[in-house]
Write a protein that holds these residues in place. Structure first.
Motif, PDB file in Angstrom:
ATOM      1  N   ASN A  61       0.605  10.738   9.502  1.00 19.97           N
ATOM      2  CA  ASN A  61       0.268  11.328   8.205  1.00 19.97           C
ATOM      3  C   ASN A  61       1.331  12.330   7.758  1.00 19.97           C
ATOM      4  OD1 ASN A  61      -2.093   9.871   8.456  1.00 19.97           O
ATOM      5  ND2 ASN A  61      -3.151  11.551   9.464  1.00 19.97           N
ATOM      6  N   PRO A 108      -7.657  -3.445   7.794  1.00 16.20           N
ATOM      7  CA  PRO A 108      -7.268  -3.605   6.396  1.00 16.20           C
ATOM      8  C   PRO A 108      -5.966  -2.881   6.047  1.00 16.20           C
ATOM      9  CG  PRO A 108      -9.073  -2.029   6.591  1.00 16.20           C
ATOM     10  CD  PRO A 108      -8.765  -2.520   7.970  1.00 16.20           C
ATOM     11  N   TYR A 109      -5.645  -1.818   6.776  1.00 12.99           N
ATOM     12  CA  TYR A 109      -4.461  -1.017   6.477  1.00 12.99           C
ATOM     13  C   TYR A 109      -3.618  -0.904   7.759  1.00 12.99           C
ATOM     14  CZ  TYR A 109      -7.247   1.164   2.645  1.00 12.99           C
ATOM     15  OH  TYR A 109      -8.016   1.431   1.560  1.00 12.99           O
ATOM     16  N   PHE A 110      -2.467  -0.295   7.597  1.00  8.51           N
ATOM     17  CA  PHE A 110      -1.588   0.057   8.726  1.00  8.51           C
ATOM     18  C   PHE A 110      -1.255  -1.164   9.564  1.00  8.51           C
ATOM     19  CE2 PHE A 110      -4.345   3.889   8.098  1.00  8.51           C
ATOM     20  CZ  PHE A 110      -3.422   4.556   7.308  1.00  8.51           C
ATOM     21  N   ARG A 111      -0.599  -2.106   8.918  1.00  8.40           N
ATOM     22  CA  ARG A 111      -0.254  -3.335   9.624  1.00  8.40           C
ATOM     23  C   ARG A 111       1.265  -3.536   9.590  1.00  8.40           C
ATOM     24  NH1 ARG A 111      -4.761  -6.733   6.383  1.00  8.40           N
ATOM     25  NH2 ARG A 111      -3.569  -5.848   4.678  1.00  8.40           N
ATOM     26  N   MET A 167       0.833  -1.209   0.000  1.00 12.58           N
ATOM     27  CA  MET A 167       0.000   0.000   0.000  1.00 12.58           C
ATOM     28  C   MET A 167       0.855   1.240   0.000  1.00 12.58           C
ATOM     29  SD  MET A 167      -2.333   1.482   2.719  1.00 12.58           S
ATOM     30  CE  MET A 167      -2.017   3.185   2.710  1.00 12.58           C
ATOM     31  N   GLY A 168       0.286   2.312  -0.434  1.00 11.33           N
ATOM     32  CA  GLY A 168       1.045   3.517  -0.679  1.00 11.33           C
ATOM     33  C   GLY A 168       1.737   4.129   0.518  1.00 11.33           C
ATOM     34  N   THR A 169       1.141   4.040   1.690  1.00  6.26           N
ATOM     35  CA  THR A 169       1.750   4.696   2.843  1.00  6.26           C
ATOM     36  C   THR A 169       3.130   4.150   3.127  1.00  6.26           C
ATOM     37  OG1 THR A 169       0.550   3.147   4.175  1.00  6.26           O
ATOM     38  CG2 THR A 169      -0.299   5.383   4.097  1.00  6.26           C
ATOM     39  N   GLN A 212       4.043  12.153   6.156  1.00  9.01           N
ATOM     40  CA  GLN A 212       4.556  12.109   4.790  1.00  9.01           C
ATOM     41  C   GLN A 212       3.558  12.706   3.800  1.00  9.01           C
ATOM     42  OE1 GLN A 212       7.745  11.146   3.851  1.00  9.01           O
ATOM     43  NE2 GLN A 212       8.020  11.244   6.071  1.00  9.01           N
ATOM     44  N   ILE A 213       2.291  12.671   4.180  1.00 11.41           N
ATOM     45  CA  ILE A 213       1.276  13.294   3.320  1.00 11.41           C
ATOM     46  C   ILE A 213       1.341  14.808   3.471  1.00 11.41           C
ATOM     47  CG2 ILE A 213      -1.197  13.518   2.915  1.00 11.41           C
ATOM     48  CD1 ILE A 213      -1.548  10.697   3.879  1.00 11.41           C
ATOM     49  N   HIS A 247      -2.136  -8.244   0.839  1.00 13.57           N
ATOM     50  CA  HIS A 247      -3.146  -7.188   0.810  1.00 13.57           C
ATOM     51  C   HIS A 247      -4.553  -7.754   0.699  1.00 13.57           C
ATOM     52  CE1 HIS A 247      -0.088  -4.186   0.731  1.00 13.57           C
ATOM     53  NE2 HIS A 247       0.479  -4.738  -0.319  1.00 13.57           N
ATOM     54  N   LYS A 278       5.410   3.609   1.149  1.00 12.48           N
ATOM     55  CA  LYS A 278       6.374   4.414   0.425  1.00 12.48           C
ATOM     56  C   LYS A 278       6.567   5.774   1.068  1.00 12.48           C
ATOM     57  CE  LYS A 278       5.612   2.371  -4.072  1.00 12.48           C
ATOM     58  NZ  LYS A 278       4.224   1.897  -3.934  1.00 12.48           N
ATOM     59  N   LEU A 279       5.535   6.234   1.768  1.00 17.69           N
ATOM     60  CA  LEU A 279       5.616   7.574   2.342  1.00 17.69           C
ATOM     61  C   LEU A 279       6.535   7.602   3.561  1.00 17.69           C
ATOM     62  CD1 LEU A 279       1.880   8.632   2.051  1.00 17.69           C
ATOM     63  CD2 LEU A 279       3.738   9.122   0.489  1.00 17.69           C
TER      64      LEU A 279
END
Lengths: 251, 355, 247, 79
Positions: C240, C66-69, C1-3, C242-243, C93, C5-6
């Motif tokens: 957040n 689903p995310y941030f694992r 997932m994209g994060t 990196q965003i 994923h 990379k961040l």
């Protein structure tokens, strides 16, 4: 001699003329529902949910608040209403295509949840509105515009038995299959419809009345012949009777 | 406003809805927004509300139809495939002019796709999705605080215009955590009274809620009512944000999470002496065409960045109307463009334009 | 997932803890409500144990989020020589509750320390039920991670009720509470102390001691000096930042 | 035996389905020679010998609620 009005159009029917074909049983069932609503004195808190099908205008024929659901979704629409306004009386009026084909999931889950709503289910074994196509309840061998050689169970499956399917659902409070094909049966049907509404009023769960009905137009018979055909054929496939009754002793 | 809480996007939207007076929720679980339903299932009974897990999104949207027709505040939430299933009901709800709020936490598509964040349901949200000429009011928050505010607003707009409103978020907004302040609870007694609602015809003529008329001329009249309403919404409800656009020579257009990343890109670009700015539509319908048009006249080019293969860019082109070049950069399927990646793209386009 | 990379930069974490602070067990379990910071803490904990020259494995047993694992940081952790136990790559994923079968091996392999990141609430904690026999055989230390600025767990009673629920679902005992009270990058020392005050009351009633309070990387570590309280300073992996990068 | 009542048929609502005719135990209903506004031959009550027992069968079977049944007070009957 003094005359008194003995039987007349109930208040819960509007002045709008029914759009149904001559001899169609929809009108009889509409009147019975309206009489029951009048007698239970619940007109001012009852909401009707009409289906898509011949009775799409049912919401206009009742002198009640009402709406039309998308095809098959009446039990879901009624659920939303009932959950938002639990003290109102909500009923759906659905045909065989609406309830037993496209809306199968909705009716099964409403019944299974024991949703405190009432469903009047008109089963005439054919699609009336769209012009006589096969219904989920069409009889084996029955010719329709989409089964020109007769309904073949190998290809088209078997007639769906709604009451038999719903009767084991724990949330069902009252479930009966009947006809309105004679004055005696009409009078009896009214008592059953009343029971179904009382089940809702007493909050004991989901109630459904299946009415085996005629469709003289698409069956290609006179209204009188259609009644005879119904008695000789439909009743054999769909036995009449009370499938669930939890209303006893509840008041 | 109360003290700050650390919440997930789905929780922020759910709590904001409750505070806006929503007491009815019908939904069906789907990742990445199931926490919204879970939050509602826990919270609504505490405030005397109704939570119901429907048998499908099809049933859920029709339960929304039913509850909305009684005049009560109601919402549902889902993610892309689920929102596709709801389109039938949404079309009916729009035609019956029922106020309610939808949330689509968009994930990668098409088809079953994946569960990562995407913006590829823009067409579906803003151009229909269901049948017929109808519009949803579409609000696209970019932070969780804004998600709270726009959710609260969505209920008021829905009521005011008798029109469904949609919060269009993406999976990242649904799952990320941020500190948020919630507005006060709306006193339910102050909610608008709906004369048209189906409540039982006590001491009045019966109300009828319908989405049809089989007479084409009558149905056209109904359509005219919708269209007049949409014009009123276009006039009054456009929302957008200009970020460092005053002196901008290059203009980004992005919404939601992507706009937030672009703000970083704009800052980075300016650090390197490139005067970039961002135009961020907050309402995706009505789209702020004129406002974007005005800005586009002053810049070298417009670069639209989306987490899609290019959907909003069609509205950007309409807004720009050929006044300047419109470029696109996007990633699909749940891949989020990084600030550096977008900055490189900006530089590349500057090079192209200069040549 | 994209994060994934961040998040590129990683600092060395500073700590004020001793290796023996939580007994001598080699299995560390992190439980708690949704979004209380279990995963972030598990990763930081693993980094700390690594710094203490242990052989470290970390298990992503989050069947809920689903995310941030943990699995989102598999490359980084592998580079640090920390073994990540996660679902197979092709299902990484997937929206499926996959329990990696390798986990049994790392529970029984006494060469390794094992950090277990469990999904949110009692629903997430349920996965421990199937491992409980092995866990009690090999011994463990279980932490409940709490952020008192999260919905639903903002007072004593609700937290006490949660701890009961977690223990009965996980079928194991919670040994320590961790104060991870925070509101992201707006977290202040006062806010952390507010959380600690509340958890002290919970601790008195439940008899479960507080292990430490979590301090985010951006807060000045000066405050740690001279304090009698125990702090754990973490690198934020799921912020957040990196965003919304500041330039 | 005097009539126990009588019926009124709203000729314009009637669709001429004939169900009332076939279920009237006294055979007092027939199709009218006239057309109604819909173009149907509506049902017509014809009771010169005052044989109506006000049983209501016609009402029960009418799909269009076009029939009203009147009963004379003081005349008992069983349906």
């Amino acid at each position: 001699m003094i005359k008194e009005m003995f039987l007349k159009k109930p208040k819960s029917l509007s002045e709008k003329e029914f759009t149904y074909c001559p001899g169609c049983h929809h009108g009889i069932v509409h009147r019975l529902i309206a009489e029951v609503i009048d007698e239970l004195n619940i007109r001012e808190k009852t909401i009707v949910v009409a289906p898509v099908g011949c009775s799409v205008f049912a919401y206009e024929f009742f002198y009640l608040d009402g709406t039309v659901a998308p095809h098959g979704r009446a039990p879901a629409v009624a659920t939303g209403m009932k959950r938002a306004l639990p003290d109102r009386i909500v009923f759906t009026y659905q045909g065989d295509g609406d309830l037993a084909a496209i809306g199968t999931a909705e009716i099964i889950h409403a019944a299974n949840r024991g949703e405190n709503i009432t469903t009047i289910f008109i089963n005439n074994a054919i699609y009336g509105m769209t012009g006589g196509q096969m219904a989920p309840t069409s009889l084996i061998g029955m010719k329709t515009t989409t089964t020109p050689y007769g309904r073949d169970p190998k290809k088209d499956g078997y007639p769906i038995h709604v009451c038999e399917t719903l009767q084991n659902m724990k949330g069902v409070a009252y479930l009966e299959r009947l006809t309105v094909s004679s004055p005696q049966e009409v009078i009896k049907a009214k008592k059953s419809i009343r029971k179904a509404f009382e089940a809702q009023i007493n909050q004991i769960g989901f109630s459904l009345i299946e009415v085996l009905s005629t469709c003289p137009t698409n069956w290609g018979m006179t209204p009188v012949e259609a009644i005879k055909w119904l008695k000789e054929n439909m009743v054999k496939e769909f036995p009449l009777g009370v499938f669930v009754d939890k209303t006893k002793g509840v008041n | 406003m109360s003290e700050k809480l650390m919440v997930k996007g789905t929780e922020a939207i759910a709590e904001a809805a409750i505070r806006a007076g929503c007491r009815n929720y019908f939904g069906y679980p789907i990742t990445p927004q199931s926490e919204l339903a879970e939050y509602m299932s826990r919270r609504l009974p505490q405030v005397g509300g109704t939570f119901l897990q429907a048998e499908s999104e099809v049933a859920a949207v029709n339960m929304v139809y039913g509850a909305a027709s009684t005049g009560k505040r109601v919402m549902t939430s889902t993610s892309s495939p689920g929102f596709s299933l709801m389109q039938e009901g949404i079309s009916y709800i729009a035609a019956a002019q029922l106020p309610c709020v939808f949330v689509n936490v968009v994930r990668g598509g098409p088809g079953l796709g994946d569960i990562q964040p995407a913006q590829s349901d823009y067409f579906q949200a803003t151009k229909g999705g269901g049948h017929g000429d109808y519009r949803l009011i579409v609000l696209a928050p970019s932070t969780l605080q804004e998600a709270v505010e726009l959710t609260y607003l969505a209920f008021d707009l829905a009521d005011e215009y008798r029109n469904p409103a949609l919060i269009l978020a993406d999976g990242l907004m649904g799952q990320m955590m941020e500190p948020v302040e919630f507005p006060e609870f709306r006193d339910l007694k102050t909610l608008p009274k709906h004369e048209w609602a189906l409540t039982g015809c006590n001491e009045r003529e019966p109300n009828k809620v319908t989405s049809f008329n089989i007479d084409p001329y009558e149905l056209e009249k109904m359509n005219k009512v919708y269209q007049e309403k949409y014009l009123r919404i276009i006039k009054k409800e456009k929302r957008w944000e200009n970020y460092m656009t005053e002196d901008a020579e290059y203009l980004f257009v992005a919404y939601g999470t992507m706009a937030r990343i672009i703000k970083t890109v704009v800052r980075k670009a300016r650090e390197e002496g490139i005067k970039a700015g961002l135009f961020r539509p907050i309402t995706l319908w009505p789209y702020p065409y004129e406002e974007l048009h005005e800005l586009s006249e002053k810049v070298g080019f417009v670069l639209t960045v989306e987490m899609s293969a290019g959907q909003m860019i069609e509205d950007v082109r309409l807004a720009v109307s050929g006044r300047t070049k419109v470029f696109f950069y996007g990633r699909t399927a749940g891949v989020i463009p990084t600030p550096n990646e977008v900055l490189e793209e900006l530089k590349k386009k500057i090079g192209m334009v200069k040549v | 997932m994209g994060t994934k990379k961040l998040n590129t930069t990683v600092e060395v974490i500073t700590l004020k803890l001793k290796s023996s602070d939580f007994g001598n067990e080699r299995i560390f379990i992190f439980l708690g409500p949704f979004g209380s910071g279990k995963t972030e803490l598990s990763i930081n904990f693993a980094l700390w144990r690594k710094k203490l020259n242990k052989k470290v494995s970390i298990a992503d047993l989050d069947i809920i989020s689903p995310y941030f694992r943990v699995r989102d940081h598999i490359d980084f952790l592998s580079k640090k020589d920390i073994t990540v136990i996660a679902p197979p790559k092709e299902f990484m994923h997937a929206d499926l509750p996959i329990i990696p079968p390798k986990i049994m091996g790392y529970i029984t392999n006494t060469d390794y320390e094992l950090i277990m990141d469990i999904g949110g609430e009692n629903d997430g904690a349920m996965v421990l039920g199937m491992l409980k026999d092995h866990l009690s055989e090999f011994g463990y230390t279980c932490f409940a991670v709490l952020n008192t600025r999260r919905p639903f767990y903002r007072n004593e009673d609700s937290i006490l009720e949660l701890l009961d629920r977690l223990q009965s679902s996980a079928k194991i005992k919670i040994n320590y509470l961790i104060n991870n009270t925070n509101i992201g990058k707006e977290t202040t020392v006062d806010l952390i102390e507010e959380g600690e005050d509340l958890l002290k009351k919970v601790s008195e009633k439940s008899g479960i001691p507080i292990a430490f309070s979590v301090i985010p990387d951006f807060l000045d570590s000066e405050i740690l000096i001279g304090s009698e309280k125990k702090f754990f300073r973490i690198k934020r992996f799921f912020s957040n930042d990196q965003i919304d990068q500041e330039v | 035996m005097p009539a126990r009542g009588y019926i009124e048929i709203n000729a314009d609502k009637c669709k001429g389905c004939g169900l009332c005719i076939s279920f009237c135990p006294q055979k007092l209903i027939r199709f009218s020679e006239k057309f109604n506004t819909k173009g149907y031959h509506p049902a017509e009550f014809h009771d010169p010998q005052k044989r109506c027992i006000a049983c209501g069968f016609c009402y029960q079977m009418c799909p269009d609620s076009a029939i009203t049944v009147y009963r004379f007070k003081g005349v008992t009957q069983n349906v």
